[in-house]
Each structure stands twice: as structure tokens, then as C-alpha cells.
Design a protein around this motif. Structure first.
Motif, PDB file in Angstrom:
ATOM      1  N   ALA A  94       6.949  -7.520  -2.816  1.00  0.00           N
ATOM      2  CA  ALA A  94       6.086  -6.346  -2.971  1.00  0.00           C
ATOM      3  C   ALA A  94       6.876  -5.127  -3.429  1.00  0.00           C
ATOM      4  N   MET A  95       8.152  -5.100  -3.107  1.00  0.00           N
ATOM      5  CA  MET A  95       8.985  -3.942  -3.452  1.00  0.00           C
ATOM      6  C   MET A  95       9.885  -4.196  -4.664  1.00  0.00           C
ATOM      7  N   ARG A  96       9.749  -5.354  -5.279  1.00  0.00           N
ATOM      8  CA  ARG A  96      10.580  -5.688  -6.435  1.00  0.00           C
ATOM      9  C   ARG A  96      10.517  -4.582  -7.485  1.00  0.00           C
ATOM     10  N   GLY A  97      11.693  -4.172  -7.943  1.00  0.00           N
ATOM     11  CA  GLY A  97      11.773  -3.150  -8.975  1.00  0.00           C
ATOM     12  C   GLY A  97      11.680  -1.721  -8.463  1.00  0.00           C
ATOM     13  N   ARG A  98      11.384  -1.539  -7.202  1.00  0.00           N
ATOM     14  CA  ARG A  98      11.256  -0.197  -6.622  1.00  0.00           C
ATOM     15  C   ARG A  98      12.637   0.319  -6.238  1.00  0.00           C
ATOM     16  N   ARG A  99      12.998   1.439  -6.789  1.00  0.00           N
ATOM     17  CA  ARG A  99      14.233   2.101  -6.372  1.00  0.00           C
ATOM     18  C   ARG A  99      13.955   2.855  -5.082  1.00  0.00           C
ATOM     19  N   ARG A 100      14.994   3.183  -4.384  1.00  0.00           N
ATOM     20  CA  ARG A 100      14.874   3.959  -3.142  1.00  0.00           C
ATOM     21  C   ARG A 100      14.086   3.212  -2.058  1.00  0.00           C
ATOM     22  N   PHE A 101      14.419   1.947  -1.898  1.00  0.00           N
ATOM     23  CA  PHE A 101      13.797   1.144  -0.844  1.00  0.00           C
ATOM     24  C   PHE A 101      14.870   0.668   0.116  1.00  0.00           C
ATOM     25  N   ILE A 102      14.664   0.910   1.395  1.00  0.00           N
ATOM     26  CA  ILE A 102      15.558   0.429   2.446  1.00  0.00           C
ATOM     27  C   ILE A 102      14.767  -0.557   3.283  1.00  0.00           C
ATOM     28  N   GLU A 142       0.835  -1.201   0.000  1.00  0.00           N
ATOM     29  CA  GLU A 142       0.000   0.000   0.000  1.00  0.00           C
ATOM     30  C   GLU A 142       0.867   1.248   0.000  1.00  0.00           C
ATOM     31  N   ALA A 143       1.936   1.242   0.785  1.00  0.00           N
ATOM     32  CA  ALA A 143       2.855   2.380   0.795  1.00  0.00           C
ATOM     33  C   ALA A 143       3.446   2.597  -0.591  1.00  0.00           C
ATOM     34  N   ARG A 144       3.836   1.529  -1.233  1.00  0.00           N
ATOM     35  CA  ARG A 144       4.394   1.635  -2.584  1.00  0.00           C
ATOM     36  C   ARG A 144       3.378   2.256  -3.544  1.00  0.00           C
ATOM     37  N   ARG A 145       2.134   1.864  -3.401  1.00  0.00           N
ATOM     38  CA  ARG A 145       1.090   2.348  -4.295  1.00  0.00           C
ATOM     39  C   ARG A 145       0.853   3.850  -4.144  1.00  0.00           C
ATOM     40  N   ILE A 146       0.911   4.352  -2.916  1.00  0.00           N
ATOM     41  CA  ILE A 146       0.543   5.753  -2.694  1.00  0.00           C
ATOM     42  C   ILE A 146       1.729   6.720  -2.653  1.00  0.00           C
TER      43      ILE A 146
END
Length: 79
Positions: free
Chosen positions: A43-51, A5-9
Motif C-alpha cells: 500500500a505504501m510502495r513508492g511513497r517517500r517519507r514512510f516509516i 486511506e492515510a496515504r490517500r488523504i
């Protein structure tokens, strides 16, 4: 907040940090730690700027074995 959900918004130019529940890390078992860690990574696959870290920090009575397993799971995901 669920990480998907965080990724989506949250816009992609904004970093996201989180969010394994520290109780999962403390309680285990290792199978559950791996499953939840991989769920978040997926869920975060492909997302840059993820810690990837814990939702509220490590609890003092967390077994060191669990913490090491969590780190190795993240490091070896999709390798």
C-alpha cells in the motif's frame, strides 16, 4: 486508520508512520505477520517519507522470534 486511506488523504510532503497491529505481531503465526506486513508495504510502495513500525508499540509478551521475523520481512521486501 487504514494505511492506504492515510496515504490517500495525507499530502506526499508529509511523513507517514505505522501501522502493523501489535496484536498481530504478538499472536502470529509467522504467515499472518508476513501477509499483513507485505500488505502494508504494498500500500505504501513508492511513497517517500514512510516509516514502518507498529501501531502502538511492541507488547511485552511478544515473542522475540515474531519481532525478528517482522524486521526481516520489511528488510527483504522486494529484494
Amino acid at each position: 486508520v487504514d494505511i492506504a486511506e492515510a496515504r490517500r488523504i495525507i499530502p506526499s510532503h508529509v511523513g507517514i508512520q505505522g501501522n502493523l497491529d501489535p496484536r498481530i505481531l504478538r499472536r502470529g503465526p509467522l504467515k499472518v505477520i508476513r501477509e499483513e506486513t507485505e500488505r502494508i508495504l504494498g500500500a505504501m510502495r513508492g511513497r517517500r517519507r514512510f516509516i514502518f513500525n507498529l501501531g502502538h508499540g511492541i507488547e511485552p509478551d511478544t515473542p522475540e522470534e515474531h519481532a525478528a521475523f517482522f524486521v526481516k520481512t520489511v528488510q527483504h521486501y522486494n529484494k
